[in-house]
Design a protein around this motif. Structure first.
Motif, short mmCIF file in Angstrom:
data_model
loop_
_atom_site.label_atom_id
_atom_site.label_comp_id
_atom_site.label_asym_id
_atom_site.label_seq_id
_atom_site.Cartn_x
_atom_site.Cartn_y
_atom_site.Cartn_z
N ASN A 135 0.81 -1.13 -0.03
CA ASN A 135 -0.23 -0.23 -0.15
C ASN A 135 0.88 1.38 -0.01
N GLN A 136 2.12 1.32 0.74
CA GLN A 136 2.79 2.41 0.77
C GLN A 136 3.69 2.70 -0.43
N LEU A 137 3.78 1.33 -1.40
CA LEU A 137 4.43 1.68 -2.62
C LEU A 137 3.49 2.16 -3.57
N ALA A 138 2.07 1.48 -3.63
CA ALA A 138 1.17 2.22 -4.66
C ALA A 138 0.55 3.69 -4.30
N GLU A 139 0.44 3.64 -3.02
CA GLU A 139 -0.49 4.79 -2.72
C GLU A 139 0.50 6.18 -2.20
N VAL A 140 1.77 5.80 -1.88
CA VAL A 140 2.47 7.01 -1.53
C VAL A 140 3.93 7.11 -2.26
N GLU A 141 4.70 6.12 -2.25
CA GLU A 141 6.07 6.24 -2.90
C GLU A 141 5.88 6.75 -4.28
N ILE A 142 5.44 5.75 -4.99
CA ILE A 142 5.11 5.99 -6.79
C ILE A 142 4.18 7.19 -6.87
N PRO A 143 3.54 7.60 -6.29
CA PRO A 143 2.59 8.74 -6.49
C PRO A 143 3.52 10.06 -6.18
N ASN A 144 4.35 10.09 -5.15
CA ASN A 144 5.29 11.12 -4.83
C ASN A 144 6.24 11.32 -5.93
N ILE A 145 6.65 10.21 -6.65
CA ILE A 145 7.56 10.29 -7.75
C ILE A 145 6.78 10.88 -9.02
N LEU A 146 5.83 10.70 -9.08
CA LEU A 146 4.89 10.96 -10.21
C LEU A 146 4.47 12.40 -9.81
N LYS A 147 4.35 12.64 -8.83
CA LYS A 147 4.07 14.37 -8.36
C LYS A 147 5.15 15.18 -8.77
N GLN A 148 6.59 14.79 -8.46
CA GLN A 148 7.66 15.36 -8.93
C GLN A 148 7.79 15.58 -10.50
N ARG A 149 7.23 14.46 -11.32
CA ARG A 149 7.38 14.73 -12.60
C ARG A 149 6.54 15.82 -12.98
N LYS A 150 5.20 16.05 -12.39
CA LYS A 150 4.35 17.09 -12.68
C LYS A 150 4.69 18.32 -12.47
N GLN A 151 5.56 18.46 -11.19
CA GLN A 151 6.26 19.66 -10.81
C GLN A 151 7.33 20.13 -11.83
N LEU A 152 8.14 19.15 -12.13
CA LEU A 152 9.01 19.49 -13.12
C LEU A 152 8.51 20.01 -14.55
N ALA A 153 7.39 19.52 -14.78
CA ALA A 153 6.60 19.95 -16.22
C ALA A 153 6.33 21.43 -15.82
N LYS A 154 5.64 21.83 -14.72
CA LYS A 154 5.22 23.03 -14.20
C LYS A 154 6.37 24.05 -14.24
N LEU A 155 7.61 23.37 -13.65
CA LEU A 155 8.67 24.51 -13.69
C LEU A 155 9.48 24.67 -15.03
N VAL A 156 9.19 23.54 -15.85
CA VAL A 156 9.79 23.97 -17.31
C VAL A 156 9.10 24.92 -18.18
N LEU A 157 7.66 24.89 -17.76
CA LEU A 157 6.72 25.92 -18.17
C LEU A 157 7.13 27.31 -17.48
N ASP A 158 7.32 27.37 -16.56
CA ASP A 158 7.74 28.65 -15.75
C ASP A 158 8.81 29.27 -16.66
N TYR A 159 9.73 28.27 -16.64
CA TYR A 159 11.36 28.63 -17.34
C TYR A 159 11.01 28.96 -18.75
N ASP A 160 10.36 28.58 -19.35
CA ASP A 160 10.15 28.75 -20.81
C ASP A 160 9.45 30.16 -21.03
N SER A 161 8.43 30.46 -19.78
CA SER A 161 8.05 31.73 -20.03
C SER A 161 8.68 32.85 -19.50
N ALA A 162 9.55 32.87 -18.77
CA ALA A 162 10.44 33.65 -18.03
C ALA A 162 11.51 33.88 -19.11
N LYS A 163 11.88 32.84 -19.86
CA LYS A 163 13.03 33.02 -21.09
C LYS A 163 12.27 33.99 -22.42
#
Length: 517
Positions: free
Chosen positions: A102-130
């Motif tokens: 349950n920890q793997l399926a509901e916590v650890e992997i979702p946290n990694i997937l959240k990091q990916r979404k966060q990276l996508a948002k930061l990339v957009l922010d960087y593209d906008s600032a550039k």
């Protein structure tokens, strides 16, 4: 590129999360207790606990007198032990497998997937600032030109955030990859936990089952028919086998005057019912007194179904050798010696039966069952060879000898067994309502045949009580199993009655009944 690698790994992560989630859900559905509840409540909710309680309650309701009740009680207690082992297994599985999955399926992997979404948002922010910084550098507007430096700082800050997030995501992905073996271990642990549970459950059963089987063996009334004589006597704490005593007591009451007793076949259903009643050791046999032929048939069946004949396999050759003795006096002596060699239990039951058959023969004028007729119809059920072959072949080989063995023993029952017999030896049965038939010629001085007769005896020995073979053809029909055979013995000459001579008492060895001449 990093982007392609990232997409591939995150898609695989999503798949791992999905299968882990589905497995966790299915495992939870396999639990018999309630996940997450306290131990006591969880134990009560187990179906095995409910089964254990129901069985023990049922045993209490049936009581100690019921075999089913006793078994329900002890087996219900065993089910309770299995319920405890199941509780321990499920709690261990929850701790070592379900919670990590349950920890793997509901916590650890979702946290990694959240990091990916966060990276996508930061990339957009960087593209906008550039984009804003590029526009400022190309603008001719003084106001925009003044913002170039600040926009450059925003772009650099956004890029820095992207790099930090990218590094964190990469670290998490690598960390997951390095721990994938640990995650896979959960499924191995599932099998190991199940194996340990089954081992403990089996061990618990192996401890209680022998005890339960011992109790069952001591409680169960095993059938008398087909059981070795010694085993039946030991189990029932009896001296005389129940079927023998019960049948004799019923025949003494209603069968002594019945013509053709032991010869006329009984109804199959009535015989089956009586055998079943005797198998369960009941003394409630009033319904069978009115059918003496069924009673006689049950007695014959019991004798025939003994694993070893009442007169034993080990003495078979000795019985046959004794019957082959030509001199009638010595033949009786030899039969007496062989009879004395019978094991204690066999001898006691044989004596009981012979004394009854002798009493039956006393009414032969009415029932037509002379010692000879009794020997013909009952003898094959008392002695047979251990040699392999069909029952009919065994009977054919033994029949003539059996007749020569059983008939004189019945004729001289009071000489072979001088002690009085209390037929109601167990006290379970009512005594016969009619008085016993007296012996018209009682033997006043019981001695061995070789020492009875002339000198000092006040009465002449009864020659009719000793073996003689008239010049007649003796034909006996035996029905054994589904085969019928006819055995015919035709003496070649008249054999005179034995010449009885008195022998001084000092010439007789008390340890050897064979007369010293």
């Amino acid at each position: 590129s990093f982007r392609t690698l990232l997409i591939g790994r995150t898609e695989r992560l999503e798949l791992v999360r999905l299968v882990s989630h589905n497995t966790h859900k299915r495992l939870v559905s396999c639990l018999q207790g309630q996940l997450g509840t306290d131990t006591e409540k969880r134990h009560k909710k187990l179906p095995l606990t409910g089964l254990s309680q129901t069985m023990q309650e049922g045993g209490s309701q049936l009581g100690e007198e019921s075999m089913i009740g006793k078994m329900m009680d002890v087996c219900g207690e065993a089910e309770g032990k299995l319920a405890f082992e199941l509780l321990q297994h499920e709690m261990q599985m929850e701790k070592d497998i379900l919670d990590p999955l349950n920890q793997l399926a509901e916590v650890e992997i979702p946290n990694i997937l959240k990091q990916r979404k966060q990276l996508a948002k930061l990339v957009l922010d960087y593209d906008s600032a550039k984009t804003r910084w590029l526009q400022a550098t190309k603008s001719t507007n003084p106001a925009m030109a003044a913002k170039v430096d600040s926009l450059k700082d925003e772009m650099d800050e956004a890029l820095n955030k992207v790099e930090i997030c990218k590094d964190q995501l990469s670290a998490d992905l690598y960390n997951f990859a390095s721990k994938e073996g640990d995650y896979a271990r959960y499924y191995v642990m599932l099998l190991e936990t199940q194996a340990e549970y089954h081992r403990r459950s089996l061990a618990a059963l192996e401890v209680v089952i022998p005890t339960i089987q011992t109790q069952q063996d001591s409680w169960i009334e095993k059938p008398a028919f087909g059981t070795a004589l010694e085993e039946h006597l030991k189990r029932t704490n009896r001296e005389i086998a129940l079927p023998i005593e019960a049948c004799v007591m019923m025949l003494l009451e209603t069968g002594m005057k019945e013509e053709g007793l032991f010869r006329i076949a009984a109804g199959a259903s009535k015989l089956k019912k009586l055998k079943a009643a005797l198998d369960c050791s009941t003394s409630q046999l009033e319904g069978f007194y009115s059918d003496p032929h069924a009673v006689a048939g049950a007695l014959k069946s019991y004798l025939r179904e003994l694993p070893e004949p009442l007169m034993t396999f080990s003495l078979y050759d000795e019985w046959i050798q004794a019957s082959n003795t030509l001199d009638s006096d010595k033949r009786l002596q030899a039969l007496w010696v062989t009879c004395d060699h019978l094991p204690k239990a066999h001898k006691a039951n044989f004596r009981y039966l012979v004394k009854f058959l002798a009493k039956l023969a006393q009414d032969s004028d009415v029932n037509k069952m002379t010692p000879s007729n009794i020997a013909i119809v009952l003898g094959p059920n008392l002695l047979w060879s251990k040699t392999e072959g069909t029952l009919a072949e065994m009977a054919a080989a033994t029949s003539v000898h059996v007749l020569a063995i059983i008939e004189p023993i019945i004729q001289h029952a009071d000489w072979f067994f001088p002690e009085e017999v209390d037929f109601n030896v167990s006290g379970m049965f009512s005594l016969p309502s009619h008085p016993p038939t007296p012996d018209p010629e009682p033997i006043l001085d019981r001695k061995r045949p070789g020492s009875m007769g002339q000198d000092g005896d006040s009465h002449t020995p009864r020659k009719d009580r000793y073996l003689s073979r008239p010049n007649l053809t003796v034909s006996a029909l035996y029905v054994v199993a589904n085969e019928s055979i006819t055995v015919t013995e035709t003496p070649t000459e008249d054999l005179p009655s034995p010449d009885f001579k008195a022998v001084p008492q000092s010439n007789v060895d008390p340890t050897n009944p064979v007369t010293n001449k």
